[in-house]
Design a protein around this motif. Structure first.
Motif, PDB file in Angstrom:
ATOM      1  N   LEU A  55       0.787  -1.269  -0.063  1.00 53.22           N
ATOM      2  CA  LEU A  55      -0.152  -0.109  -0.119  1.00 53.22           C
ATOM      3  C   LEU A  55       0.898   1.269   0.080  1.00 53.22           C
ATOM      4  CD1 LEU A  55      -3.050  -0.426   2.549  1.00 53.22           C
ATOM      5  CD2 LEU A  55      -3.074  -0.396   0.025  1.00 53.22           C
ATOM      6  N   LEU A  70      -4.971   7.070   7.076  1.00 55.41           N
ATOM      7  CA  LEU A  70      -5.564   5.993   7.412  1.00 55.41           C
ATOM      8  C   LEU A  70      -5.939   5.500   8.547  1.00 55.41           C
ATOM      9  CD1 LEU A  70      -3.129   3.590   5.077  1.00 55.41           C
ATOM     10  CD2 LEU A  70      -5.407   4.819   4.309  1.00 55.41           C
ATOM     11  N   GLY A  97      -7.031   1.432   5.347  1.00 52.00           N
ATOM     12  CA  GLY A  97      -6.535   1.338   4.011  1.00 52.00           C
ATOM     13  C   GLY A  97      -7.676   0.395   3.475  1.00 52.00           C
TER      14      GLY A  97
END
Length: 486
Positions: A55, A70, A97
């Motif tokens: 990510l 996040l 996320g």
């Protein structure tokens, strides 16, 4: 079109789909949140770290504070964590996320600009001007937000836009904003909540009060009137709704103007903040404050609202009050006239109105000053931003809608002392959609939300077919002569 000289500058603002924010991506069904959470909790620490590294590699470079956002989104679903064990920061980030998604602010359009002098003119050469331009950015789902651009007019009249950052930043929503008691009471009267419960909530509060003080008073009244009747509940819900609709935003100074984005916050504007008309308003003592009227849209109804700022870092978002607060296109004059605020509007979606008020938040008793006349404006007329003061009168850039819903830009001149009097108007449009510029998100439209006067030129930014924005200069003497010849 008219024969007034217009110079198109080499500035074209195009939508850039790579400018993205992170929004919560949380299912409305709690069962889906629970199932997603279970999948995240059974991952091993190694699997979490591997997924989080992926990510970061893919998304971190696109955002100023990737991990901070996040974690904020994780906080919105943490109550669904069904385990006695403390989660590692890495797992919280991964879960954040899972319940996040990128949103491209400008993927559809970047349009309907307004322009005002920048509050900081230090370092600008004599004869030049630094400006702030606001723009309506529209993305997926037709959700609109406000973006900003900075730029400068050089002494020779050329115009440059400051470099645009690849980042965009959401502001902090001030957790304990302040409110004006007088505005709250006006709104209660307007909504029909003149009762002892509203009075009881307001009584202990000062002329200006904070959200925490309001919450404390709400709690006291809720307890005093137990068990609550329907009227009590409705009154307290109305007060809560009103507080949610009036909020404050703050950007860190380190972020450039183009990185600041005002995205919908309240339920009133859940589907968009549309067509902000900014104006530099000079108060009686000579100080300046920037106001903007805009249209809040929740997917079914619209509501005119007001923005206040002095520095384009700290913004107050406020509801407007009064029977005349309806429809689109409210535009405030840049100073008081005879001690009163003055506003243009279009209550009936056809004619141009004017109204006067002792309170910038309260508007009533509009009167028509201009109706459609020529064929190119035969369906409706409205303003293209706040009036501009000239020696000849108040210059109002207008829009007219004619056959095939074609929008053109015109102009009208109002008396300086009595702006209910129309001194002149253009017989032919100043700008019309032409050639390939007719094609866009909404075809056959040119539209602006605000211009400014600099030297002998009117600086006129406008959108082409609700997709892109350009800037032109208009010879002000020629424009005023054409208006006076009406």
């Amino acid at each position: 079109m008219s024969n007034i000289p217009i110079q198109r500058h080499g500035v074209t603002l195009l939508p850039d789909s790579s400018r993205v924010i992170i929004r919560p991506f949380i299912p409305g069904d709690p069962a889906r949140i629970n199932s997603g959470m279970r999948r995240a909790l059974v991952l091993t620490d190694a699997e979490v770290n591997t997924a989080l590294d992926a990510l970061r590699e893919e998304f971190e470079s696109r955002h100023h504070d990737f991990e901070g956002v996040l974690l904020e989104n994780f906080s919105q679903v943490k109550d669904y964590v069904n385990t006695p064990q403390l989660l590692s920061r890495e797992r919280e980030l991964l879960i954040g996320g899972m319940f996040s998604g990128e949103y491209s602010l400008e993927s559809a359009a970047l349009f309907n600009p307004s322009i005002v002098p920048h509050p900081d003119q230090s370092g600008v050469p004599e004869g030049g001007l630094r400006f702030v331009m606001s723009l309506r950015a529209t993305g997926e789902g037709h959700i609109s937000s406000i973006e900003f651009r900075g730029g400068e007019i050089a002494p020779d009249g050329s115009i440059e836009i400051d470099p645009v950052s690849g980042y965009v930043t959401m502001p902090e929503i001030v957790p304990n904003p302040s409110y004006r008691k007088s505005s709250f009471i006006l709104k209660f009267h307007e909504m029909g909540f003149d009762n002892e419960f509203a009075d009881a909530v307001m009584a202990p509060l000062g002329a200006e009060f904070t959200r925490s003080a309001l919450n404390e008073s709400l709690g006291t009244v809720r307890h005093e009137f137990l068990p609550g009747t329907h009227e009590v509940r409705r009154t307290l819900e109305c007060i809560q709704w009103l507080a949610d609709s009036n909020y404050e935003l703050r950007f860190p100074r380190k972020y450039s103007l183009s990185e600041r984005i005002i995205f919908p916050v309240s339920r009133n504007e859940s589907n968009g903040i549309e067509d902000a008309r900014f104006v530099r308003f000079v108060e009686d003592d000579g100080t300046a404050i920037y106001y903007a009227t805009y249209t809040a849209y929740n997917g079914s109804t619209i509501l005119p609202q007001l923005i206040e700022t002095r520095d384009f870092l700290h913004f107050r978002i406020l509801t407007l009050n009064g029977a005349a607060v309806q429809n689109k296109g409210m535009a405030l004059f840049p100073r008081k006239i005879d001690g009163r605020f003055v506003m243009l509007s279009r209550q009936d979606d056809e004619n141009l109105f004017i109204m006067f008020s002792d309170n910038v938040h309260y508007w009533n008793k509009p009167q028509i000053i201009m109706r459609p006349e020529a064929l190119w404006e035969s369906c409706k007329v409205g303003n293209c931003g706040s009036p501009i003061e000239t020696e000849a009168g108040w210059l109002v850039i207008t829009h007219g809608v004619g056959p095939m819903r074609k929008y053109c830009i015109g102009a009208v001149l109002l008396d300086l002392e009595d702006p209910t009097k129309v001194l002149g108007r253009l017989r032919e449009p100043l700008v019309c959609p032409m050639g390939s510029e007719r094609e866009g998100y909404v075809p056959n439209v040119v539209y602006s939300c605000g211009s400014l006067l600099h030297g002998d030129k009117l600086i006129l930014p406008y959108a082409l077919s609700d997709r892109i924005t350009v800037i032109s200069s208009v010879d002000i003497a020629a424009l005023l002569n054409a208006l006076k010849a009406y």
